[in-house]
Scaffold this motif. Structure first.
Motif, PDB file in Angstrom:
ATOM      1  N   SER A 152     -74.236 -35.676  11.555  1.00 13.28           N
ATOM      2  CA  SER A 152     -75.010 -34.446  11.699  1.00 13.28           C
ATOM      3  C   SER A 152     -75.373 -34.205  13.159  1.00 13.28           C
ATOM      4  O   SER A 152     -75.796 -35.124  13.863  1.00 13.28           O
ATOM      5  CB  SER A 152     -76.302 -34.556  10.879  1.00 13.28           C
ATOM      6  N   GLY A 153     -75.182 -32.975  13.600  1.00 16.31           N
ATOM      7  CA  GLY A 153     -75.570 -32.616  14.951  1.00 16.31           C
ATOM      8  C   GLY A 153     -74.546 -32.990  16.006  1.00 16.31           C
ATOM      9  O   GLY A 153     -74.744 -32.745  17.182  1.00 16.31           O
ATOM     10  N   ARG A 154     -73.445 -33.580  15.588  1.00 15.89           N
ATOM     11  CA  ARG A 154     -72.395 -33.896  16.557  1.00 15.89           C
ATOM     12  C   ARG A 154     -71.105 -33.274  16.069  1.00 15.89           C
ATOM     13  O   ARG A 154     -70.879 -33.107  14.884  1.00 15.89           O
ATOM     14  CB  ARG A 154     -72.213 -35.411  16.681  1.00 15.89           C
ATOM     15  N   THR A 155     -70.248 -32.933  16.965  1.00  7.61           N
ATOM     16  CA  THR A 155     -68.945 -32.434  16.549  1.00  7.61           C
ATOM     17  C   THR A 155     -67.963 -33.598  16.557  1.00  7.61           C
ATOM     18  O   THR A 155     -68.036 -34.480  17.403  1.00  7.61           O
ATOM     19  CB  THR A 155     -68.445 -31.348  17.521  1.00  7.61           C
ATOM     20  N   ALA A 156     -67.089 -33.539  15.586  1.00 10.54           N
ATOM     21  CA  ALA A 156     -66.056 -34.574  15.555  1.00 10.54           C
ATOM     22  C   ALA A 156     -64.825 -34.030  16.265  1.00 10.54           C
ATOM     23  O   ALA A 156     -64.481 -32.851  16.122  1.00 10.54           O
ATOM     24  CB  ALA A 156     -65.729 -34.941  14.116  1.00 10.54           C
ATOM     25  N   ASP A 157     -64.196 -34.884  17.018  1.00 10.40           N
ATOM     26  CA  ASP A 157     -63.027 -34.449  17.789  1.00 10.40           C
ATOM     27  C   ASP A 157     -61.788 -34.517  16.903  1.00 10.40           C
ATOM     28  O   ASP A 157     -61.055 -35.500  16.910  1.00 10.40           O
ATOM     29  CB  ASP A 157     -62.871 -35.348  19.020  1.00 10.40           C
ATOM     30  N   LEU A 158     -61.620 -33.422  16.124  1.00 14.46           N
ATOM     31  CA  LEU A 158     -60.532 -33.423  15.140  1.00 14.46           C
ATOM     32  C   LEU A 158     -59.167 -33.538  15.797  1.00 14.46           C
ATOM     33  O   LEU A 158     -58.276 -34.194  15.277  1.00 14.46           O
ATOM     34  CB  LEU A 158     -60.584 -32.147  14.298  1.00 14.46           C
TER      35      LEU A 158
END
Lengths: 191, 201
Positions: free
Chosen positions: A152-158
């Motif tokens: 939560s609150g972080r973006t995942a580097d897809l």
């Protein structure tokens, strides 16, 4: 000395079920039925009392069953027919065992899909800098689905995850070959 | 790897399935069609008396034939069950003693599969990504094949494991002086579920 034909045969046999489990179960059931019929026949021929039902009583009961109520006959017949259909499907289906193969000149290798899934899960979590239990990998016949749960609150580097997964998949020489798909699940976990 | 006749397995399942489907289908369909049901139940009623006469001692040979047929079928099915899963062998390699001047050995040389097992297990035990190794020999198409089953630690690359096993096999080939067919199985069994993931990448 080492023939490719031999490896082909072994690979084919190890990636598909031998169906020996169900065949042995059916054979044992048939043996029990035949043993019972044989014992009853001998007892009746020697004029001894029957175990469960004498051949005469059994035959008469079956003939009488032809005049049983329609609903009962239909239901019983349908149940037996469905069991028959299931057995026919089992007999004809390929019965893949969740493994794939790779052969070199020297050896033939068979790899469990589970090992591949665990390896890709490790690669994805390393590439995306996420916890290993936030990655779920499913290996199908030709595709690998990577489900990533972001914090939560972080973006995942897809993109880097996708690249790492594709990298790893392209280093495989397994057949059937695999294509990777990375998805981000909507909910996040609390870090 | 075994020599189980898989066609026979599937044939048995198929035949039993077909018999059940046809019998069940005939009963279900016959019961639903009123005309058929009436005819069949009528002729079944007519057949009841002669059948019970024949089976209650009038014709004892029917009972004996039934018993013998049942016995034969039972023996066939027992043979069918006990020929499953064969093909394991203890011998890996046999070199017959040649005659004449150029022959390398004077007698017959037999190499047990145990030798390969111990050498390969010893050399693969050092690999930290492999939890356990099982080596056994099978006879496939009149050739003795070595099967190496490696249980891996969770999350290791199957490519790396394969490479390490291939190296061990190359060493074994050099030791043996000849190459027998080798099949490698890389599995994640129960033990790899219980052990932790590999930590060093």
């Amino acid at each position: 000395m080492t023939t490719p034909g031999l490896y082909r045969r072994v690979v084919r046999r190890e990636t598909h079920s031998s169906r020996s489990g169900i065949a042995i179960v059916l054979a044992v059931l048939l043996i029990l039925v035949f043993a019972w019929i044989g014992v009853e026949a001998v007892l009746a021929a020697l004029k001894q009392p029957a175990l469960l039902a004498s051949p005469k009583d059994a035959a008469v009961t079956i003939l009488d069953a032809a005049s049983a109520p329609v609903g009962l006959l239909t239901a019983a017949g349908a149940v037996v027919a469905v069991i028959g259909i299931i057995l026919i499907i089992v007999a004809l289906a390929p019965g893949r065992r969740g493994r794939r193969s790779a052969s070199s000149d020297r050896t033939a290798a068979l790899v469990d899909d589970r090992v591949i899934a665990q390896s890709i899960a490790g690669t994805a979590s390393y590439a995306g800098d996420i916890e290993p239990d936030q990655v779920k990998v499913t290996v199908g016949k030709r595709s690998v689905d990577v489900d990533v749960t972001r914090t939560s609150g972080r973006t995942a580097d897809l993109r880097s995850i996708q690249e790492a997964v594709d990298d790893e998949l392209s280093s495989y020489d397994y057949s059937p070959s695999l294509r990777g798909k990375v998805r981000l699940s909507k909910e996040g976990t609390v870090a | 790897m075994t020599s189980t006749n898989r066609f026979l397995n599937r044939l048995l399942v198929f035949v039993v399935g077909l018999v059940l489907l046809l019998a069940g289908g005939a009963v279900a369909a016959g019961a639903l069609l009123a005309d058929v049901k009436k005819n069949v139940s009528q002729s079944a009623k007519d057949a009841t008396q002669p059948t019970s006469d024949a089976l209650s001692g009038g014709q004892p040979w029917i009972l004996w034939v039934t018993a013998v047929a049942a016995l034969v079928l039972i023996l066939l099915l027992l043979w069918f069950i006990f020929r499953q899963g064969r093909g394991r062998t203890n011998t890996l390699l046999e070199v017959a003693g040649g005659e004449g001047k150029g022959s390398p050995t004077g007698g017959t040389l037999t190499i047990d599969a145990k030798v390969a097992e111990q050498v390969l297990e010893e050399s693969l035990a050092r690999d930290p990504s492999i939890v356990s190794v099982d080596v056994s020999a099978f006879e496939v198409k009149k050739e003795n094949v070595l099967r190496i089953t490696a249980q891996t630690r969770r999350g290791v690359s199957p490519i790396e494991v394969r490479r390490s096993i291939d190296r061990a096999v190359a060493d074994w080939d050099a030791l043996l002086g000849t190459a027998t067919p080798v099949v490698i199985q890389i599995t994640g069994g129960l033990r790899s579920q219980l052990t932790g993931t590999s930590r060093v990448v």
